[in-house]
Design an enzyme around this catalytic site. Sequence first.
Site, PDB file in Angstrom:
ATOM      1  N   ASP A  13      35.518  41.743  34.431  1.00  0.00           N
ATOM      2  CA  ASP A  13      34.224  41.339  35.002  1.00  0.00           C
ATOM      3  C   ASP A  13      34.216  41.392  36.520  1.00  0.00           C
ATOM      4  OD1 ASP A  13      33.385  40.691  32.366  1.00  0.00           O
ATOM      5  OD2 ASP A  13      34.404  38.771  32.548  1.00  0.00           O
ATOM      6  N   GLY A  15      33.133  43.878  38.283  1.00  0.00           N
ATOM      7  CA  GLY A  15      32.001  44.674  38.779  1.00  0.00           C
ATOM      8  C   GLY A  15      32.285  46.167  38.738  1.00  0.00           C
ATOM      9  N   LYS A  16      33.049  46.583  37.734  1.00  0.00           N
ATOM     10  CA  LYS A  16      33.398  48.011  37.612  1.00  0.00           C
ATOM     11  C   LYS A  16      32.165  48.875  37.365  1.00  0.00           C
ATOM     12  CE  LYS A  16      36.479  46.878  34.480  1.00  0.00           C
ATOM     13  NZ  LYS A  16      36.787  45.462  34.734  1.00  0.00           N
ATOM     14  N   GLY A  40      31.685  44.776  29.090  1.00  0.00           N
ATOM     15  CA  GLY A  40      30.259  44.742  29.379  1.00  0.00           C
ATOM     16  C   GLY A  40      30.051  45.146  30.819  1.00  0.00           C
ATOM     17  N   HIS A  41      29.514  46.327  31.019  1.00  0.00           N
ATOM     18  CA  HIS A  41      29.302  46.807  32.375  1.00  0.00           C
ATOM     19  C   HIS A  41      27.823  46.697  32.715  1.00  0.00           C
ATOM     20  CE1 HIS A  41      33.226  49.365  32.391  1.00  0.00           C
ATOM     21  NE2 HIS A  41      33.425  48.067  32.349  1.00  0.00           N
ATOM     22  N   ARG A 143      49.658  52.264  11.755  1.00  0.00           N
ATOM     23  CA  ARG A 143      49.426  53.596  11.182  1.00  0.00           C
ATOM     24  C   ARG A 143      48.551  53.583   9.932  1.00  0.00           C
ATOM     25  NH1 ARG A 143      55.671  54.544  11.744  1.00  0.00           N
ATOM     26  NH2 ARG A 143      55.430  52.362  11.210  1.00  0.00           N
ATOM     27  N   GLN A 223      38.050  45.670  31.083  1.00  0.00           N
ATOM     28  CA  GLN A 223      38.856  44.440  31.282  1.00  0.00           C
ATOM     29  C   GLN A 223      39.596  44.531  32.628  1.00  0.00           C
ATOM     30  OE1 GLN A 223      39.361  45.979  27.829  1.00  0.00           O
ATOM     31  NE2 GLN A 223      37.462  44.948  27.461  1.00  0.00           N
ATOM     32  N   LYS A 330      30.929  41.203  45.172  1.00  0.00           N
ATOM     33  CA  LYS A 330      30.310  39.861  45.216  1.00  0.00           C
ATOM     34  C   LYS A 330      30.689  39.047  46.453  1.00  0.00           C
ATOM     35  CE  LYS A 330      28.935  38.988  40.533  1.00  0.00           C
ATOM     36  NZ  LYS A 330      28.937  38.046  39.429  1.00  0.00           N
ATOM     37  N   LEU A 331      30.902  39.725  47.568  1.00  0.00           N
ATOM     38  CA  LEU A 331      31.244  38.997  48.798  1.00  0.00           C
ATOM     39  C   LEU A 331      30.126  38.015  49.153  1.00  0.00           C
ATOM     40  CD1 LEU A 331      33.336  38.882  51.172  1.00  0.00           C
ATOM     41  CD2 LEU A 331      31.766  40.356  52.434  1.00  0.00           C
ATOM     42  N   ASP A 332      28.886  38.420  48.912  1.00  0.00           N
ATOM     43  CA  ASP A 332      27.718  37.592  49.275  1.00  0.00           C
ATOM     44  C   ASP A 332      27.682  36.267  48.524  1.00  0.00           C
ATOM     45  OD1 ASP A 332      27.247  39.564  47.132  1.00  0.00           O
ATOM     46  OD2 ASP A 332      25.377  38.451  46.880  1.00  0.00           O
ATOM     47  N   THR A 413      27.718  43.853  48.368  1.00  0.00           N
ATOM     48  CA  THR A 413      27.030  42.693  48.945  1.00  0.00           C
ATOM     49  C   THR A 413      25.760  42.338  48.162  1.00  0.00           C
ATOM     50  OG1 THR A 413      25.874  44.183  50.460  1.00  0.00           O
ATOM     51  CG2 THR A 413      27.890  43.133  51.290  1.00  0.00           C
ATOM     52  N   GLY A 414      25.719  42.778  46.910  1.00  0.00           N
ATOM     53  CA  GLY A 414      24.567  42.474  46.050  1.00  0.00           C
ATOM     54  C   GLY A 414      24.645  43.346  44.821  1.00  0.00           C
TER      55      GLY A 414
HETATM   56  P1  IMP Z   1      39.344  40.781  22.898  1.00  0.00           P
HETATM   57  O1  IMP Z   1      39.470  41.939  23.845  1.00  0.00           O
HETATM   58  O2  IMP Z   1      37.961  40.632  22.318  1.00  0.00           O
HETATM   59  O3  IMP Z   1      40.413  40.797  21.850  1.00  0.00           O
HETATM   60  O4  IMP Z   1      39.600  39.446  23.755  1.00  0.00           O
HETATM   61  C1  IMP Z   1      40.867  39.135  24.302  1.00  0.00           C
HETATM   62  C2  IMP Z   1      40.696  38.453  25.661  1.00  0.00           C
HETATM   63  O5  IMP Z   1      40.167  39.395  26.598  1.00  0.00           O
HETATM   64  C3  IMP Z   1      39.732  37.276  25.668  1.00  0.00           C
HETATM   65  O6  IMP Z   1      40.180  36.316  26.596  1.00  0.00           O
HETATM   66  C4  IMP Z   1      38.429  37.879  26.157  1.00  0.00           C
HETATM   67  O7  IMP Z   1      37.576  36.930  26.766  1.00  0.00           O
HETATM   68  C5  IMP Z   1      38.972  38.863  27.167  1.00  0.00           C
HETATM   69  N1  IMP Z   1      38.062  40.005  27.392  1.00  0.00           N
HETATM   70  C6  IMP Z   1      37.859  41.068  26.592  1.00  0.00           C
HETATM   71  N2  IMP Z   1      36.969  41.914  27.142  1.00  0.00           N
HETATM   72  C7  IMP Z   1      36.626  41.381  28.321  1.00  0.00           C
HETATM   73  C8  IMP Z   1      35.771  41.809  29.390  1.00  0.00           C
HETATM   74  O8  IMP Z   1      35.141  42.872  29.358  1.00  0.00           O
HETATM   75  N3  IMP Z   1      35.685  40.980  30.460  1.00  0.00           N
HETATM   76  C9  IMP Z   1      36.398  39.831  30.546  1.00  0.00           C
HETATM   77  N4  IMP Z   1      37.207  39.385  29.592  1.00  0.00           N
HETATM   78  C10 IMP Z   1      37.327  40.159  28.490  1.00  0.00           C
END
Ligand code: IMP
Length: 433
Positions: A13, A15-16, A40-41, A143, A223, A330-332, A413-414
């Site tokens: 998370d 900000g990729k 989640g991007h 496998r 991640q 997210k410096l702001d 910055t936003g």
């Molecule tokens: P899983 O990837 O659903 O198996 O979750 C394993 C750990 O990775 C948990 O702590 C999730 O909250 C964290 N996690 C998985 N995907 C993300 C992401 O995109 N952002 C932040 N944390 C994540």
Amino acid sequence: MKNVVIAGTQWGDEGKGKVVDILAPHFDIVARYQGGHNAGHTVRIGDRKFILRLIPSGILHNECCCVIGNGVVVEPRAFNTELQELREMGIECEGRLFVSSRAHLILPYHLALDRAREERLGTNSVGTTMRGIGPAYEDKAARIGIRAGDLLYPDLLREKIRTNIEAKNRELVSMHCEPLDCDSTLDDFLSEAMRLKPFIRDTATMINRATGDGKSVLIEGAQGTMLDVDHGTYPFVTSSNATAGGAAIGLGLAPKKITGALGITKAYTTRVGGGPFPTELLDEQGAYLQKRGNEYGAVTGRPRRTGWFDAVVVRYAVMLNGFDALALTKLDVLDEFDEIRISTAYHCRGELLTDIPYGANVLAECEPVYETLPGWKTATNGTTNFADLPAAAKAYVRRVEELCGAPAALISTGPDRSETIIREDSPVSGWMK
Ligand code: IMP
């Protein structure tokens, strides 16, 4: 040759999505190498907001070709839903989005098992996204996984899935969970999964031919380093290699063809789910960061845990990933603090640690050693020039660079594309040529 990997330096998370979106027009292909729809991007363009979970954020640029690599796990319904959402926003994916035949699929039993295992762990749960990610990677290693390419051989596929459902049902029942109905599970799954067929390719060959023809690849991680299954805070991690090294395996692109790496770093720290987090703020400052930074999961909506910038973590990430530069996001969000703290080391069991220790239990005992910097108390949102930042903000950025050992080549910055500083003569400005 220009093939650049983008990976998170913290717990995801960072900000990729926004950074990929800025760089994508300067690359021919945008490819994802690991994770699944647990990522989640969020990308904001003007007043439109896109949340991409599985499809690389490069898809928002019409001329970009996008690849879901062999290292990704694909949940067919999530893929189809995302395609539909993009279509409704006028973005067509056909002919420029490809899924590796070697990518593993997430099946309904993976979701059921993810849920059952988390419930069984109770207070020790990982806090997964409950998307079946871990169980799908387990089957890959065991496998017995189902891969996208298997959809091309339906008879054999039905047999494999039936065998798997029977075995998984035994496991579910042993955990006092409802077993899945074999026929309806199989039919529902296949009706969604078969829609993937037109997208399936040997993407490793495709990418290698393209790079051979002088095309460039922007490689998008999901991640972050501390959630990497090998290098993160195990067992509170995801099930894939989120670090840059995972890119070579997850795409079938030789390490020597990866020419650059950019580490996405939030100007403070957040984490979702369980596990140690040394700089976590459980007070009103943490609540303020959560609110001001809008720190709620893009996929699950869960509030993110928040804390000060941890230079021990980011320095570790720079070392493991070989980042040429950082993108500081997210410096702001820090604009209104009187004072801002950075953790430079930890106190643990009578020792001063400057590196991440082995073991989540040990990290959980670490007390951060803080350095305090003055806040700038000035709005920086929307600033596009480093020279225009307040002196204290510049000092904060420079201290982060010094402590982590990499330049902050991009500063966000936003949330909008336009609210970005690209430092001159930096790796990022070079990749944008
Ligand atoms: P899983 O990837 O659903 O198996 O979750 C394993 C750990 O990775 C948990 O702590 C999730 O909250 C964290 N996690 C998985 N995907 C993300 C992401 O995109 N952002 C932040 N944390 C994540």
